[in-house]
Write a protein that holds these residues in place. Sequence first.
Motif, PDB file in Angstrom:
ATOM      1  N   THR A 217      14.818 -26.304  22.541  1.00 16.46           N
ATOM      2  CA  THR A 217      16.112 -26.873  22.028  1.00 16.46           C
ATOM      3  C   THR A 217      16.438 -28.408  20.925  1.00 16.46           C
ATOM      4  O   THR A 217      16.512 -28.907  19.879  1.00 16.46           O
ATOM      5  CB  THR A 217      17.413 -26.400  22.281  1.00 16.46           C
ATOM      6  OG1 THR A 217      17.460 -25.043  23.630  1.00 16.46           O
ATOM      7  CG2 THR A 217      18.242 -27.168  21.976  1.00 16.46           C
TER       8      THR A 217
ATOM      9  N   ALA B 255      12.499 -21.877  26.288  1.00 14.14           N
ATOM     10  CA  ALA B 255      13.911 -22.154  24.780  1.00 14.14           C
ATOM     11  C   ALA B 255      14.569 -23.029  25.693  1.00 14.14           C
ATOM     12  O   ALA B 255      14.966 -23.886  24.617  1.00 14.14           O
ATOM     13  CB  ALA B 255      14.663 -20.838  24.864  1.00 14.14           C
ATOM     14  N   THR B 256      14.924 -23.502  26.599  1.00 13.84           N
ATOM     15  CA  THR B 256      16.165 -25.105  27.132  1.00 13.84           C
ATOM     16  C   THR B 256      15.056 -26.728  27.047  1.00 13.84           C
ATOM     17  O   THR B 256      15.753 -27.213  25.679  1.00 13.84           O
ATOM     18  CB  THR B 256      16.536 -25.077  28.384  1.00 13.84           C
ATOM     19  OG1 THR B 256      16.392 -23.850  28.583  1.00 13.84           O
ATOM     20  CG2 THR B 256      17.334 -26.448  29.385  1.00 13.84           C
TER      21      THR B 256
ATOM     22  N   TYR C 281      18.024 -23.621  15.846  1.00 15.59           N
ATOM     23  CA  TYR C 281      18.676 -24.377  17.248  1.00 15.59           C
ATOM     24  C   TYR C 281      19.639 -23.328  17.575  1.00 15.59           C
ATOM     25  O   TYR C 281      19.753 -23.460  19.068  1.00 15.59           O
ATOM     26  CB  TYR C 281      19.351 -25.426  16.559  1.00 15.59           C
ATOM     27  CG  TYR C 281      20.144 -26.441  17.314  1.00 15.59           C
ATOM     28  CD1 TYR C 281      19.346 -27.409  18.494  1.00 15.59           C
ATOM     29  CD2 TYR C 281      21.203 -26.548  17.328  1.00 15.59           C
ATOM     30  CE1 TYR C 281      20.297 -27.975  19.462  1.00 15.59           C
ATOM     31  CE2 TYR C 281      22.558 -27.114  18.828  1.00 15.59           C
ATOM     32  CZ  TYR C 281      21.454 -27.834  19.234  1.00 15.59           C
ATOM     33  OH  TYR C 281      21.952 -28.751  20.248  1.00 15.59           O
TER      34      TYR C 281
ATOM     35  N   LEU D 173      17.920 -21.354  19.915  1.00 13.15           N
ATOM     36  CA  LEU D 173      17.217 -21.838  21.051  1.00 13.15           C
ATOM     37  C   LEU D 173      17.966 -21.826  22.303  1.00 13.15           C
ATOM     38  O   LEU D 173      18.278 -21.366  23.765  1.00 13.15           O
ATOM     39  CB  LEU D 173      16.084 -22.913  21.347  1.00 13.15           C
ATOM     40  CG  LEU D 173      14.935 -22.135  20.056  1.00 13.15           C
ATOM     41  CD1 LEU D 173      14.447 -23.605  19.470  1.00 13.15           C
ATOM     42  CD2 LEU D 173      14.357 -21.949  20.618  1.00 13.15           C
ATOM     43  N   ARG D 174      19.262 -21.631  22.085  1.00 15.75           N
ATOM     44  CA  ARG D 174      20.276 -21.914  23.203  1.00 15.75           C
ATOM     45  C   ARG D 174      21.085 -21.095  23.703  1.00 15.75           C
ATOM     46  O   ARG D 174      21.234 -21.101  24.451  1.00 15.75           O
ATOM     47  CB  ARG D 174      21.629 -22.998  22.050  1.00 15.75           C
ATOM     48  CG  ARG D 174      21.918 -24.496  22.043  1.00 15.75           C
ATOM     49  CD  ARG D 174      21.706 -25.419  22.792  1.00 15.75           C
ATOM     50  NE  ARG D 174      22.234 -26.405  23.164  1.00 15.75           N
ATOM     51  CZ  ARG D 174      21.881 -27.898  23.761  1.00 15.75           C
ATOM     52  NH1 ARG D 174      21.822 -27.494  25.063  1.00 15.75           N
ATOM     53  NH2 ARG D 174      22.256 -28.842  23.835  1.00 15.75           N
TER      54      ARG D 174
END
Length: 607
Positions: free
Chosen positions: A51, A47-48, A82, A85-86
């Motif tokens: 992003t 996920a990081t 976005y 994901l964060r």
Amino acid sequence: MRAYADHDYPAHHKPDWKVIAGLWPYLAEFRGRVALALGLLVLAKLATVATPVALKYIVDYLDQNRGGELLLWIPVMLVLVYGLLRFGATLFSELRDAVFARVAERAMRRVSLRVFRHLHNRELAFHLDRKTGGLARDIERGTNGISFLLRFTLFNIVPTLLEILMVAGILLVVFNVGYVLAILVAVVIYVLFSIRVTEWRTRFVREANARDNQSNSRAVDSLLNYETVKYFNNEAFEAELYDQDLQDWEQARLKNRLSLAVLNGGQALIIGVALIVIMAMAVREVASGTITLGDFTMINAYLIQLFIPLNALGFVYREIRQALVNVERLFGLLGDAPAIEDAPDTRPLKVTSGEVIFDHVDFAYRPDRPILQDVTVRIPAGHTVAVVGASGAGKSTLARLFFRFYDVDAGAILIDGQDIRSVTQDSLRSAIGVVPQDTVLFNDTLYRNLAYGRPDASEAEVYEAARLAHLEEFIHSLPDGYETRVGERGLKLSGGEKQRVAIARVILKNPPLLILDEATSSLDSLSEQAIVGALNEISRQRTTLVIAHRLSTVRDADTILVMDAGRIIERGHHHELLARNGRYAQLWQQQHHGADADTGEPGASAD
């Protein structure tokens, strides 16, 4: 002036990185949790890493449709992705910590309990040589070090490496190898610089900690001795010494701060140069149309994401290094086998009659200083044998050998024909009750200290033991009675009161064998007469070894042994020994001649 406390580590000490492998058994207990935590770690990193990709598409869409027809739902959806994901990166990280928490806490619990049991199994000599405070600090630092290693190795070093590989892969696929090489070179330089500078400044960190400990110890020591300071009017002197320590601490902290500035400044310089180089490459490609503005934004986001965790590398490396040393010391404690251990074929002690024999016993704490030499003693079942003599004659050593705090160098100690080395230590010590010379109590209530002789005893049994030890009247005079707290090491009680608690404990334990080691040493004459009666009562029908300095307490013993320089030089009944006019008679005259003349007590004069 001593720079380092005994529990500090020399600056040249190199940690053993193999210690990390020793943590695997504590992870193996929760394989499922560890696997789940690692899975969540990978999801958090995915996920990081994803992003900045979402950010790239947002920027590209807005840039490419600037001035044209803009479909609002597309950037809204991209912004939503976005944001998710964060959030996902944070959520998966927190879930990972929650899942792994049980693993780390259980590992600390397991190790702490294992070390605690191991230390109780160590021989008396080990505890006499070690400082309890140092042991406590080793346990505390070691268990905390295990938690730190598990968390930071798995959730800081590994994720950072994983993220670097993911980012390098994306940059290689989407752009070109130049970006990958630039980032890898920057990371390698950053890591090498951080490690070298951290190694260099470790000495300043250690010195600052040592000076802090020193100044703190000075302050505590001075305040604990408040009355002594006042007696000699030395407030100014103490303040001057404390200020000297504070000055040393100030200088050490200053060096620590300056070295930290060098580390942070160097890291910032490396990051800054790397950003300039890589962003310059990206700007040139944006200008030439090779990459988009969104690509430029993505590269910038990746650089920030990579260098933020690397910023803490100096701290993490230093702490991991220290944690390795702490855990190594902890495992070192566990690696030392007890000097007194049960043999594989040991069996429980069976006390039938209770006869005890010291058969030609030799013993020395050090090879160059023999303590006992060819000592032979027979204590018939139910009899009381007293051992007297000057200090250092070896009296208390007999008691320690009997309780198997040490093993004899030659000869044997037998209980009903069983060598105490051939029976389990637990069964041996369960059969022996000890009233020591110096009774140390736990910082708890009087009741709990009394019940320690047999924790499962009923209240009625505890109260009866207190009565037989002549404690009942004293306890009832206290405002809180049995719930009175005795203070650290029992300091709120007098020596005689603590001695009576020790006697009550033995009464409660009710063992077939007794050791009375200077059991009336802390009592005045009146209390002694009362306690001697209680001791005679509990030693009746029990095989008893009495170690005594006051001869008045052993005159009724079945046999009295006189020791000198580790040998038995006289033995017999009280009257027999007096009639011989030997060493025992001399000791008796020294202790009782004046008292008998004053009181007319039928003691030495009558004999």
